[in-house]
Motif scaffolding. Sequence first.
Motif, PDB file in Angstrom:
ATOM      1  N   ALA A  56     -47.283 -28.641 -95.933  1.00 23.96           N
ATOM      2  CA  ALA A  56     -47.924 -27.378 -95.662  1.00 23.96           C
ATOM      3  C   ALA A  56     -49.098 -27.321 -94.589  1.00 23.96           C
ATOM      4  CB  ALA A  56     -48.388 -26.450 -96.740  1.00 23.96           C
ATOM      5  N   SER A  57     -49.800 -28.459 -95.075  1.00 22.22           N
ATOM      6  CA  SER A  57     -51.052 -28.731 -93.994  1.00 22.22           C
ATOM      7  C   SER A  57     -50.525 -29.140 -92.701  1.00 22.22           C
ATOM      8  CB  SER A  57     -51.987 -29.809 -94.513  1.00 22.22           C
ATOM      9  OG  SER A  57     -52.615 -29.305 -95.691  1.00 22.22           O
ATOM     10  N   VAL A  58     -49.333 -29.756 -92.354  1.00 22.88           N
ATOM     11  CA  VAL A  58     -48.854 -30.375 -91.217  1.00 22.88           C
ATOM     12  C   VAL A  58     -48.371 -29.006 -90.528  1.00 22.88           C
ATOM     13  CG1 VAL A  58     -46.934 -31.452 -90.383  1.00 22.88           C
ATOM     14  CG2 VAL A  58     -48.272 -32.430 -91.955  1.00 22.88           C
ATOM     15  N   ALA A  59     -47.687 -28.245 -91.275  1.00 21.47           N
ATOM     16  CA  ALA A  59     -47.174 -26.796 -90.737  1.00 21.47           C
ATOM     17  C   ALA A  59     -48.259 -25.945 -90.181  1.00 21.47           C
ATOM     18  CB  ALA A  59     -46.457 -25.982 -91.939  1.00 21.47           C
ATOM     19  N   LEU A  60     -49.211 -25.771 -90.577  1.00 24.03           N
ATOM     20  CA  LEU A  60     -50.543 -24.908 -90.564  1.00 24.03           C
ATOM     21  C   LEU A  60     -51.006 -25.806 -89.227  1.00 24.03           C
ATOM     22  CD1 LEU A  60     -52.171 -24.003 -93.690  1.00 24.03           C
ATOM     23  CD2 LEU A  60     -50.768 -22.541 -92.183  1.00 24.03           C
ATOM     24  N   HIS A  61     -51.240 -26.951 -89.087  1.00 21.04           N
ATOM     25  CA  HIS A  61     -51.651 -27.644 -87.765  1.00 21.04           C
ATOM     26  C   HIS A  61     -50.643 -27.418 -86.737  1.00 21.04           C
ATOM     27  CE1 HIS A  61     -53.974 -30.732 -85.708  1.00 21.04           C
ATOM     28  NE2 HIS A  61     -52.936 -31.323 -85.317  1.00 21.04           N
ATOM     29  N   HIS A  62     -49.414 -27.480 -87.028  1.00 22.21           N
ATOM     30  CA  HIS A  62     -48.661 -27.473 -86.092  1.00 22.21           C
ATOM     31  C   HIS A  62     -48.664 -25.891 -85.427  1.00 22.21           C
ATOM     32  CE1 HIS A  62     -45.444 -28.935 -83.446  1.00 22.21           C
ATOM     33  NE2 HIS A  62     -44.636 -28.010 -83.611  1.00 22.21           N
ATOM     34  N   GLN A  64     -51.237 -25.824 -82.886  1.00 20.42           N
ATOM     35  CA  GLN A  64     -50.872 -26.322 -81.602  1.00 20.42           C
ATOM     36  C   GLN A  64     -49.981 -25.604 -80.761  1.00 20.42           C
ATOM     37  OE1 GLN A  64     -49.390 -30.021 -82.959  1.00 20.42           O
ATOM     38  NE2 GLN A  64     -50.937 -31.378 -82.516  1.00 20.42           N
ATOM     39  N   ILE A  65     -49.132 -24.868 -81.533  1.00 22.61           N
ATOM     40  CA  ILE A  65     -48.348 -23.976 -80.907  1.00 22.61           C
ATOM     41  C   ILE A  65     -49.010 -22.632 -80.042  1.00 22.61           C
ATOM     42  CG2 ILE A  65     -46.393 -22.294 -81.162  1.00 22.61           C
ATOM     43  CD1 ILE A  65     -45.298 -24.127 -83.191  1.00 22.61           C
ATOM     44  N   SER A  66     -50.030 -22.459 -81.100  1.00 16.68           N
ATOM     45  CA  SER A  66     -50.870 -21.063 -80.621  1.00 16.68           C
ATOM     46  C   SER A  66     -51.601 -21.667 -79.439  1.00 16.68           C
ATOM     47  CB  SER A  66     -51.909 -20.630 -81.748  1.00 16.68           C
ATOM     48  OG  SER A  66     -50.851 -20.142 -82.802  1.00 16.68           O
ATOM     49  N   ARG A  67     -52.196 -22.661 -79.530  1.00 15.61           N
ATOM     50  CA  ARG A  67     -52.980 -23.245 -78.563  1.00 15.61           C
ATOM     51  C   ARG A  67     -52.387 -23.373 -77.148  1.00 15.61           C
ATOM     52  NH1 ARG A  67     -57.620 -27.394 -80.803  1.00 15.61           N
ATOM     53  NH2 ARG A  67     -58.224 -26.107 -82.467  1.00 15.61           N
ATOM     54  N   ARG A  74     -50.306 -21.495 -76.028  1.00 18.22           N
ATOM     55  CA  ARG A  74     -50.198 -20.488 -75.508  1.00 18.22           C
ATOM     56  C   ARG A  74     -51.728 -19.539 -75.437  1.00 18.22           C
ATOM     57  NH1 ARG A  74     -45.394 -16.718 -77.386  1.00 18.22           N
ATOM     58  NH2 ARG A  74     -43.821 -18.371 -77.724  1.00 18.22           N
ATOM     59  N   ASP A  75     -52.795 -20.490 -75.257  1.00 13.99           N
ATOM     60  CA  ASP A  75     -53.928 -19.877 -75.111  1.00 13.99           C
ATOM     61  C   ASP A  75     -54.494 -18.927 -76.270  1.00 13.99           C
ATOM     62  OD1 ASP A  75     -54.605 -21.706 -72.882  1.00 13.99           O
ATOM     63  OD2 ASP A  75     -53.455 -20.245 -71.642  1.00 13.99           O
ATOM     64  N   ILE A  76     -53.876 -19.137 -77.360  1.00 15.95           N
ATOM     65  CA  ILE A  76     -54.364 -18.290 -78.458  1.00 15.95           C
ATOM     66  C   ILE A  76     -55.089 -19.269 -79.324  1.00 15.95           C
ATOM     67  CG2 ILE A  76     -53.751 -17.025 -80.428  1.00 15.95           C
ATOM     68  CD1 ILE A  76     -51.216 -16.040 -78.551  1.00 15.95           C
ATOM     69  N   ASP A  77     -56.358 -19.109 -79.777  1.00 15.94           N
ATOM     70  CA  ASP A  77     -57.069 -19.813 -80.854  1.00 15.94           C
ATOM     71  C   ASP A  77     -57.418 -19.126 -82.051  1.00 15.94           C
ATOM     72  OD1 ASP A  77     -58.945 -18.045 -79.731  1.00 15.94           O
ATOM     73  OD2 ASP A  77     -60.503 -19.758 -79.432  1.00 15.94           O
ATOM     74  N   TYR A  78     -56.569 -18.147 -82.439  1.00 13.49           N
ATOM     75  CA  TYR A  78     -57.043 -17.293 -83.659  1.00 13.49           C
ATOM     76  C   TYR A  78     -55.520 -17.160 -84.331  1.00 13.49           C
ATOM     77  CZ  TYR A  78     -58.709 -13.407 -86.247  1.00 13.49           C
ATOM     78  OH  TYR A  78     -59.095 -12.451 -87.186  1.00 13.49           O
ATOM     79  N   LEU A  79     -55.571 -17.601 -85.709  1.00 12.01           N
ATOM     80  CA  LEU A  79     -54.452 -17.580 -86.546  1.00 12.01           C
ATOM     81  C   LEU A  79     -54.494 -16.461 -87.838  1.00 12.01           C
ATOM     82  CD1 LEU A  79     -53.513 -21.188 -87.034  1.00 12.01           C
ATOM     83  CD2 LEU A  79     -52.708 -19.706 -85.397  1.00 12.01           C
ATOM     84  N   ARG A  80     -53.797 -15.801 -88.087  1.00  7.47           N
ATOM     85  CA  ARG A  80     -53.683 -14.988 -89.331  1.00  7.47           C
ATOM     86  C   ARG A  80     -52.573 -15.384 -90.121  1.00  7.47           C
ATOM     87  NH1 ARG A  80     -55.152  -9.135 -87.006  1.00  7.47           N
ATOM     88  NH2 ARG A  80     -57.206  -9.496 -86.334  1.00  7.47           N
ATOM     89  N   ILE A  81     -52.750 -15.204 -91.537  1.00  3.22           N
ATOM     90  CA  ILE A  81     -51.763 -15.292 -92.414  1.00  3.22           C
ATOM     91  C   ILE A  81     -52.022 -14.511 -93.931  1.00  3.22           C
ATOM     92  CG2 ILE A  81     -53.142 -17.452 -93.330  1.00  3.22           C
ATOM     93  CD1 ILE A  81     -50.284 -18.860 -93.636  1.00  3.22           C
ATOM     94  N   ASP A  82     -51.102 -14.352 -94.757  1.00  3.14           N
ATOM     95  CA  ASP A  82     -51.313 -13.654 -95.939  1.00  3.14           C
ATOM     96  C   ASP A  82     -50.328 -14.249 -97.001  1.00  3.14           C
ATOM     97  OD1 ASP A  82     -48.523 -12.090 -96.678  1.00  3.14           O
ATOM     98  OD2 ASP A  82     -48.853 -11.918 -94.521  1.00  3.14           O
ATOM     99  N   THR A  83     -50.907 -14.257 -98.209  1.00  6.48           N
ATOM    100  CA  THR A  83     -50.175 -14.820 -99.424  1.00  6.48           C
ATOM    101  C   THR A  83     -50.715 -13.854-100.436  1.00  6.48           C
ATOM    102  OG1 THR A  83     -49.705 -16.695-100.602  1.00  6.48           O
ATOM    103  CG2 THR A  83     -52.217 -16.331-100.172  1.00  6.48           C
ATOM    104  N   HIS A  84     -49.956 -14.057-101.703  1.00  8.28           N
ATOM    105  CA  HIS A  84     -50.047 -13.309-102.991  1.00  8.28           C
ATOM    106  C   HIS A  84     -51.406 -13.869-103.410  1.00  8.28           C
ATOM    107  CE1 HIS A  84     -49.724 -12.007-107.104  1.00  8.28           C
ATOM    108  NE2 HIS A  84     -48.529 -11.118-106.598  1.00  8.28           N
ATOM    109  N   ILE A  94     -60.379 -19.384 -86.755  1.00 12.92           N
ATOM    110  CA  ILE A  94     -60.778 -19.374 -85.613  1.00 12.92           C
ATOM    111  C   ILE A  94     -60.584 -20.875 -85.016  1.00 12.92           C
ATOM    112  CG2 ILE A  94     -62.716 -18.990 -83.800  1.00 12.92           C
ATOM    113  CD1 ILE A  94     -63.434 -16.877 -85.416  1.00 12.92           C
ATOM    114  N   CYS A  95     -59.741 -21.436 -84.380  1.00 12.82           N
ATOM    115  CA  CYS A  95     -59.316 -22.716 -83.963  1.00 12.82           C
ATOM    116  C   CYS A  95     -60.509 -23.411 -83.199  1.00 12.82           C
ATOM    117  CB  CYS A  95     -58.140 -22.908 -83.477  1.00 12.82           C
ATOM    118  SG  CYS A  95     -56.522 -22.143 -84.281  1.00 12.82           S
ATOM    119  N   GLN A  96     -61.101 -24.270 -83.442  1.00 12.26           N
ATOM    120  CA  GLN A  96     -61.971 -25.113 -82.694  1.00 12.26           C
ATOM    121  C   GLN A  96     -61.430 -26.060 -81.654  1.00 12.26           C
ATOM    122  OE1 GLN A  96     -65.297 -24.172 -83.132  1.00 12.26           O
ATOM    123  NE2 GLN A  96     -64.432 -22.660 -84.332  1.00 12.26           N
ATOM    124  N   GLY A  97     -62.120 -25.922 -80.401  1.00 10.53           N
ATOM    125  CA  GLY A  97     -61.525 -26.780 -79.389  1.00 10.53           C
ATOM    126  C   GLY A  97     -61.013 -28.299 -79.752  1.00 10.53           C
TER     127      GLY A  97
END
Length: 169
Positions: free
Chosen positions: A107-113, A116-119, A121-131, A166-169
Amino acid sequence: MKIRAARLSDLPAIMEIIGEAKQNLKAQGVNQWQRGYPNADVIKRDIDSGTCYVVEEGAQVAASFAVSFDGEPDYDRIYNGNWRRQGRFAVVHRVAVRTAWRGHGLASVALHHAEQISRARDIDYLRIDTHRDNLPMRRVLGKNNFSLCGLIDLADGSSRIVFDKICQG
């Protein structure tokens, strides 16, 4: 380990993983993914749109997740908190790990990837939800430096806790 865009031929394996996740959530008393979501149509749309990814261990699909850049209408109204940033963001959805691979950090590998996909595309901000009762996912989010932001209501009337990073450089 290999991470790649999912193919239609991965659909049965992804649905098997999601089925295991649904059973696991139910066994923990978590009322998430218990009403037919996500189903094969949702995953097929993810695959067709190029937003679904799989983590392979050897020749086996061990995990799946989706990363979208199309916004998320359910995130427009947040309460009991605030998003830390406005503007462009990526949304991570449907993170699921095969039972045999739970506890191996996929799951951590997925979040890290997703980051990377977001960066790329020059996007450094992720959102997610869960129960709110999905403690394993909450731990994974905390371990990966996601911040609890508040609550949202889904279209079906259920609520979810939301996190951002907020993803750090």
